[in-house]
Structures are given as C-alpha cells and as structure tokens.
Design a protein around this motif. Structure first.
Motif, PDB file in Angstrom:
ATOM      1  N   LEU A 263       7.462   1.090   8.674  1.00 52.26           N
ATOM      2  CA  LEU A 263       7.327   2.567   7.707  1.00 52.26           C
ATOM      3  C   LEU A 263       7.226   2.414   6.135  1.00 52.26           C
ATOM      4  N   PHE A 264       7.030   1.506   5.725  1.00 52.73           N
ATOM      5  CA  PHE A 264       7.407   1.209   3.931  1.00 52.73           C
ATOM      6  C   PHE A 264       5.639   1.369   3.405  1.00 52.73           C
ATOM      7  N   TYR A 265       5.141   1.977   4.553  1.00 51.55           N
ATOM      8  CA  TYR A 265       4.349   2.725   4.284  1.00 51.55           C
ATOM      9  C   TYR A 265       3.863   3.767   3.179  1.00 51.55           C
ATOM     10  N   ILE A 266       5.484   4.884   3.340  1.00 53.91           N
ATOM     11  CA  ILE A 266       4.907   5.595   3.438  1.00 53.91           C
ATOM     12  C   ILE A 266       5.299   6.202   1.211  1.00 53.91           C
ATOM     13  N   TRP A 267       5.713   5.201   0.870  1.00 53.96           N
ATOM     14  CA  TRP A 267       5.460   4.432  -0.936  1.00 53.96           C
ATOM     15  C   TRP A 267       4.554   4.257  -1.253  1.00 53.96           C
ATOM     16  N   ILE A 268       3.749   3.177  -0.698  1.00 59.51           N
ATOM     17  CA  ILE A 268       2.709   3.040  -1.094  1.00 59.51           C
ATOM     18  C   ILE A 268       1.650   3.358  -0.741  1.00 59.51           C
ATOM     19  N   LEU A 269       1.251   3.881   0.212  1.00 61.51           N
ATOM     20  CA  LEU A 269      -0.372   3.733   0.867  1.00 61.51           C
ATOM     21  C   LEU A 269      -0.429   5.272   0.599  1.00 61.51           C
ATOM     22  N   PRO A 270      -1.846   4.986  -0.104  1.00 55.53           N
ATOM     23  CA  PRO A 270      -2.640   5.833  -1.224  1.00 55.53           C
ATOM     24  C   PRO A 270      -3.357   6.822   0.180  1.00 55.53           C
ATOM     25  N   GLU A 271      -3.471   8.375  -0.440  1.00 55.07           N
ATOM     26  CA  GLU A 271      -3.837   9.407  -0.534  1.00 55.07           C
ATOM     27  C   GLU A 271      -6.006   8.595  -0.594  1.00 55.07           C
ATOM     28  N   SER A 272      -6.475   9.446  -0.071  1.00 62.92           N
ATOM     29  CA  SER A 272      -8.080   8.973  -0.677  1.00 62.92           C
ATOM     30  C   SER A 272      -8.273   9.650  -1.733  1.00 62.92           C
ATOM     31  N   ALA A 273      -9.132   9.162  -2.861  1.00 59.33           N
ATOM     32  CA  ALA A 273      -9.066  10.278  -3.822  1.00 59.33           C
ATOM     33  C   ALA A 273     -10.515  10.683  -3.763  1.00 59.33           C
ATOM     34  N   ARG A 274     -11.230  10.200  -3.047  1.00 55.60           N
ATOM     35  CA  ARG A 274     -13.260  10.863  -2.914  1.00 55.60           C
ATOM     36  C   ARG A 274     -12.048  12.446  -2.473  1.00 55.60           C
ATOM     37  N   TRP A 275     -11.925  12.253  -0.768  1.00 58.26           N
ATOM     38  CA  TRP A 275     -10.984  13.668  -0.413  1.00 58.26           C
ATOM     39  C   TRP A 275     -10.408  14.171  -1.342  1.00 58.26           C
ATOM     40  N   LEU A 276      -9.519  14.427  -1.879  1.00 66.20           N
ATOM     41  CA  LEU A 276      -9.308  15.121  -2.875  1.00 66.20           C
ATOM     42  C   LEU A 276     -10.184  15.481  -3.801  1.00 66.20           C
ATOM     43  N   VAL A 277     -10.823  14.297  -4.079  1.00 64.13           N
ATOM     44  CA  VAL A 277     -12.271  16.014  -5.360  1.00 64.13           C
ATOM     45  C   VAL A 277     -12.900  16.711  -4.383  1.00 64.13           C
ATOM     46  N   THR A 278     -13.511  15.891  -2.958  1.00 65.41           N
ATOM     47  CA  THR A 278     -13.635  17.302  -2.473  1.00 65.41           C
ATOM     48  C   THR A 278     -12.963  18.611  -1.663  1.00 65.41           C
ATOM     49  N   LYS A 279     -11.673  18.298  -2.019  1.00 62.50           N
ATOM     50  CA  LYS A 279     -10.886  19.699  -1.972  1.00 62.50           C
ATOM     51  C   LYS A 279     -10.618  20.364  -3.464  1.00 62.50           C
ATOM     52  N   GLY A 280     -10.654  19.979  -4.928  1.00 67.44           N
ATOM     53  CA  GLY A 280     -10.455  20.418  -5.640  1.00 67.44           C
ATOM     54  C   GLY A 280      -9.079  19.278  -6.412  1.00 67.44           C
ATOM     55  N   LYS A 281      -8.541  18.529  -5.921  1.00 69.26           N
ATOM     56  CA  LYS A 281      -7.687  18.147  -6.266  1.00 69.26           C
ATOM     57  C   LYS A 281      -7.493  17.020  -7.642  1.00 69.26           C
ATOM     58  N   SER A 282      -8.655  17.742  -8.447  1.00 66.82           N
ATOM     59  CA  SER A 282      -8.786  16.168  -9.705  1.00 66.82           C
ATOM     60  C   SER A 282      -7.386  15.680 -10.785  1.00 66.82           C
ATOM     61  N   GLU A 283      -7.038  17.076 -10.384  1.00 66.74           N
ATOM     62  CA  GLU A 283      -4.914  15.855 -10.362  1.00 66.74           C
ATOM     63  C   GLU A 283      -5.448  15.371 -10.151  1.00 66.74           C
ATOM     64  N   GLU A 284      -4.633  14.926  -8.903  1.00 61.27           N
ATOM     65  CA  GLU A 284      -4.519  14.270  -8.101  1.00 61.27           C
ATOM     66  C   GLU A 284      -5.155  12.886  -7.590  1.00 61.27           C
ATOM     67  N   ALA A 285      -6.573  13.052  -7.718  1.00 64.94           N
ATOM     68  CA  ALA A 285      -7.572  12.104  -8.198  1.00 64.94           C
ATOM     69  C   ALA A 285      -7.050  11.699  -9.525  1.00 64.94           C
ATOM     70  N   LYS A 286      -7.156  11.875 -10.146  1.00 65.04           N
ATOM     71  CA  LYS A 286      -7.028  10.770 -11.541  1.00 65.04           C
ATOM     72  C   LYS A 286      -6.142   9.840 -11.007  1.00 65.04           C
ATOM     73  N   THR A 287      -4.534  10.851 -10.912  1.00 71.24           N
ATOM     74  CA  THR A 287      -3.347   9.358 -11.130  1.00 71.24           C
ATOM     75  C   THR A 287      -3.755   9.062 -10.275  1.00 71.24           C
ATOM     76  N   LEU A 288      -4.710   8.780  -8.948  1.00 75.58           N
ATOM     77  CA  LEU A 288      -4.095   8.118  -8.077  1.00 75.58           C
ATOM     78  C   LEU A 288      -5.459   6.558  -8.568  1.00 75.58           C
ATOM     79  N   LEU A 289      -6.820   6.822  -8.803  1.00 75.19           N
ATOM     80  CA  LEU A 289      -7.583   6.960 -10.143  1.00 75.19           C
ATOM     81  C   LEU A 289      -6.934   5.393 -10.885  1.00 75.19           C
TER      82      LEU A 289
END
Length: 548
Positions: A263-289
């Motif tokens: 359950l510690f994955y809640i704090w460290i598991l990242p979202e897919s930056a590639r998926w975020l970009v395809t959804k138009g969430k470029s700012e979130e993708a930038k932060t993750l990258l």
C-alpha cells in the motif's frame, strides 16, 4: 517537434526510476502466484467415510472398528468405501450383529475425517463424493474473475489512468483475499475468489502497461519480462509456505495479507507520462518527467520539455477502433487466438503432466523453476531475434512436442514427461513474449484495453482447458492433438504480424495503422527486390511515431 521517445531518452531509457518501477511490478506479480495456485494445496485428498453414529444409539459400547465393519461396505481393494454406507435399520444390535446389513446408500449425515487432520477446504466444506467437483468449479470461477477484470480494467484504465486502477485493485486483492479465509460456506468462498481474480487481473495488466510505457525502446522487453518472471518465483515460494502451513485458513491469510505491504505504492507509484500526454495533461506529464530525470541523475533540457505544450489534443481511442481498420482488425484477431492458445495449452499441460514421481510440493517447485527459466531466456532471445520470431518459435516448439507425445508408447513415461516439460517451458515463454508483443502492437490510447481483451481471450482458454482433458475418455490422444495443432496454427499466424523490436511505441490509432501499413509495404518491396523507399532522396524504412 520532438517525439516522446526522444524525451524519454533524455530522462533515461532504463535508469534508477525505471528499475524501481520494474521492482514494484515484480512485487505485485510475485504476490499474484498465491491466488493462482494456492487452492491446489487446500484440496488435497483426505481419507474419509460416512458418518454412521446412528448405530451408537443402539450399541453405545462398540469400538470404532466394530462400528465401521457393521455400517460401511468395503471396496474391492479391501478399504472402507468413502461415499457409501449401509442403510440404517430399526433393529436391536444383536440382530444386526447376527444378520448384518445389506442395502447401501449415499452418506446421509456427512462425513468423518481423521482427528489429526489439519483443516482444509475439503474438511471445512465437505468437498468429497458428489461435492468433489466444486473444487474444480471454483477454479473456473476464479478464471471468470480474471476475465471480468481484464474486460473492466482495460477500458477503465485507458480512461482514468493506470495508477488508480492498480492501487484500487491491490486493495481489493488484499481485503477480499483475507476475507476468503472467513467465508461461511463454499459458495461465498467462490464469490470472493471471483472478486480476487478480477483484482489480480487488473493489477497485472495495469502494472505491465506502466512498465511498458515508462521504459525506452531497447529495454522494453526487459521491463515486461522481468516483471512477469516474478510469478514463477512466487510459485516456488508458495511451495515452501504451503508445506509449512497445512491449515487452509492460515495459508489463505499468509498468502493474501502481504498485499497490504504494497500500500506504500500510494506515495511512490507513478502514473504513465505517455498516457497523460495523450489525454492533454501536459503539465502533469512534465512534472513526472522532471521527477524521473532527477531520480536518474539526468538533466532534462527545458526547451525539450516545453515541446509537450505544443501537442494538439487528440481524440481518445476506444476498443471499437481496433476493428474499424483492416490492419488493426487482423492484428487483434491474431493476438486473440495466440493468447487463447497460450492459456489453453499452458493450463492443459499443467493438468496433464503432473506426474514427475514427486509429491505435490516438490512438483510445484519444479514447475516454478521451469517457468522461471523459460521467462528469463526471453530477456536475451527477444533482443536477438525479435518478437515475431520468438513468438512463432515458442508456439511451434510447444505444438510439435505435444504432437510427438502422441507417438510415444505409454511404457516410456520418462520420455513423455520430458517432452511435456519442454512443451510447458515453451508455452510459458510464449506467454511472456505475448505481454511484450501485445503492449507494443497497440497505441497508448487503447493499450490496456487491448491487453484486457487479449487477456479475456486467454481466460476463455483457461476455462476450456480442463474440459478438453475430459475428451481423453474417448481416445487418450485427443487432448494432445488439440493442444499441438492449435499451437502450430498460432505459430503460423505469427508471420502475419509486424515486428516491433527496436521501434518506438505509437500513441494514437492513426500512427499505429500507418506504421503497420508501412511495414506491409516494406515487406512487399522486399519480395520485388526493393527494400528501401525513396522520398526526396532520403531512405525511409519506417513510419515515425506520433509527434507533439
């Protein structure tokens, strides 16, 4: 403009960030071994006989042996029948001792088990005699859960993201897994197992997709294969845990509770930056990258990162897109069949080759070791020979081994077992290749939906495999003919797919279709002696990935 793959190279194709992600994928895969194979240690045969305490009411002073001799008939080998008893009569004990009992019937008031026997599913829910088939039905129910999880999680993950689906599924997997140990009856037990199966399927697909989308081209096979290699390691560990814990409730808890440790994955598991970009969430993708680059001790140039703001939001994909274009339709139908055959043969061989002359715990250890070897071999073979050749070869090997078994005399069990083990090793490797290949063939917008549909096809094969084994009563070679022929056909169909080794992942349907059409043109030109297409004096051998 710069492709996502080039940005990922600046972040690091397989740095510390990606290695930590692969480790998280491996831990979840390791824990998935218990819900898959744990029940087989809970339904081992237990000696039993009908409860015949009715005779104690008229003969309270008789010994246990006398009671059994009077009330339980014997089978031809001389042991007591497990599912039959003499019909009770209203006579005194002297008449019964003198004339005996003749009429038999099925057990009226349940069964009696050895007093020293640890509690198992068999003794807890009386999975014996007419109820024995319930244990097999529960495995089919588990596979049904896997099927439902594949269908639901694929679509949901492509809409809301890989991370929330993985985290929620881990919570469900642990909570309902532990809750299964407290099921009041076997029907509740099967319902809980179905939910656990759906959660395991969702976790597996979400984590595989994450591992695929965060890793660079040259290390993609390593990411997926290493993550899946943790499943046979879990099988090996399960053999030791089950050997030490014979009480089914304690074993169920011991196999399910460790999921809460993730359950510690809640704090460290990242979202897919590639998926975020395809959804138009470029700012979130930038932060993750930026975070990934920092963890990898790399510097991400701001001007390169700013390329993401120039992306035009694309239309989201859905599963119907897989069937609109002929190229994608052919690919998805072939992958359906390959995944179906993988599961059909894998589980079919597991049910049929369990005779190594070893006990069940050592057999489980051997099976896990064989699968681990097969999956690790894929790490090198996928890079050397590509996805298409490996997929085809492993399916061919499995099919040929099954067909050769048909001609081996029954008085050569060692040869049959070795051939069957080679077939199982090959089909395990084919399964590992399928995850890598399928993740690369389909675009980001519907990648997990595609994996979910293929996994659904796989679960149908898993449900049907024990039914095929029943056909052996008509001829002992029927099942092997089916396993062998379906594998060979699947291996042949692989030649109709495109190679994805060394190619950038596609993000949208248009780019994926164009890439497959380009590969078909290249193959066509190879046949006419012209391999390279000339465009403005430049060689173009493939279609580039989507640009932002």
């Amino acid at each position: 403009m710069t492709s996502f793959g080039e940005i990922l190279k600046s972040v690091g194709d397989f740095g510390r960030f990606q290695k930590c992600l692969v480790l998280m994928v491996s831990l979840s895969s390791f824990l998935a071994a218990f819900p898959l194979f744990g029940q087989m240690f809970m339904v081992l045969h237990v000696p039993h006989h009908c409860d015949t305490n009715w005779i104690r009411e008229i003969g309270p002073n008789m010994t246990k042996e006398e009671q059994l001799n009077l009330t339980i008939p014997r089978s031809p080998p001389g042991s007591y029948e497990e599912c039959q008893m003499y019909t009770p009569v209203e006579k005194d004990i002297d008449s019964i001792l003198k004339y005996g009992l003749n009429a038999t019937e099925k057990c009226r008031k349940g069964w009696v088990y050895p007093a020293e026997q640890e509690q198992t599913l068999v003794t807890q829910f009386d999975l014996v005699c007419d109820r024995k088939e319930l244990s097999n039905i529960s495995q089919s129910i588990l596979m049904l859960g896997f099927l439902l999880g594949a269908v639901i999680s694929g679509t949901v993950s492509d809409r809301i993201g890989r991370r929330p689906v993985a985290l929620l599924s881990l919570l469900v997997m642990g909570a309902f897994g532990v809750g299964t140990a407290f099921a009041p009856n076997f029907y509740i037990y099967m319902a809980l197992r179905c939910i656990v199966g759906a959660a395991v399927s969702s976790v597996s697909l979400s984590m595989v997709t994450l591992g695929t989308e965060w890793v660079g081209v040259s290390y993609r096979a390593h990411s997926v294969t290493l993550g899946n290699s943790a499943v046979p390691v879990g099988q090996i560990a399960l053999a030791g845990v089950a050997y030490g814990i014979r009480n089914w409730k304690l074993l169920q808890i011991a196999g399910s509770a460790p999921v809460f440790g993730l359950l510690f994955y809640i704090w460290i598991l990242p979202e897919s930056a590639r998926w975020l970009v395809t959804k138009g969430k470029s700012e979130e993708a930038k932060t993750l990258l930026q975070k990934a680059a920092c963890v990898n001790n790399r510097r991400l140039p701001p001007e390169l990162l700013n390329q993401l703001t120039c992306e035009k939001k694309n239309k989201s994909g859905n599963v119907l897109d897989l069937f609109r274009k002929q190229q994608q339709r052919n690919v998805i139908l072939i992958m359906f069949y390959i995944w179906f055959v993988n599961s059909l043969v894998f589980y079919g061989l597991s049910f049929n080759i369990g005779s190594f002359g070893l006990d069940i715990y050592l057999t489980q250890f051997v099976f896990g070791a064989v699968e681990l070897l097969a999956r690790l071999c894929c790490l090198f073979l996928l890079q050397w020979f590509g996805r298409k050749k490996c997929q085809s070869y492993f399916l061919f090997q499995s099919g040929v081994m099954c067909l050769i078994i048909i001609g081996i005399p029954k008085d050569m069990p060692v040869v049959v077992t070795v051939l069957a083990a080679l077939a199982k090793c090959a089909i395990s490797a084919s399964f590992a290749v399928s995850y890598v290949y399928c993740a690369e063939l389909f675009p980001t917008v519907i990648r997990q939906s595609s994996l979910g549909l293929c996994s659904m096809s796989s679960r149908v094969g898993g449900i049907l495999s024990p039914l095929i084994g029943l056909l052996d009563k008509y001829h002992p070679s029927v099942s092997m003919v089916i396993f062998g022929s379906t594998s060979v056909i699947a291996g042949t169909l692989c030649f109709l797919l495109t190679e994805t080794c060394g190619k950038e992942l596609q993000d949208h349907m248009e780019a994926a279709v164009a890439s497959q059409r380009s590969c078909e043109n290249v193959m066509s030109n190879c046949e006419t002696g012209s391999l390279k297409l000339k465009e403005d004096g430049q060689d173009t051998g493939h279609t580039r990935s989507t640009h932002f």
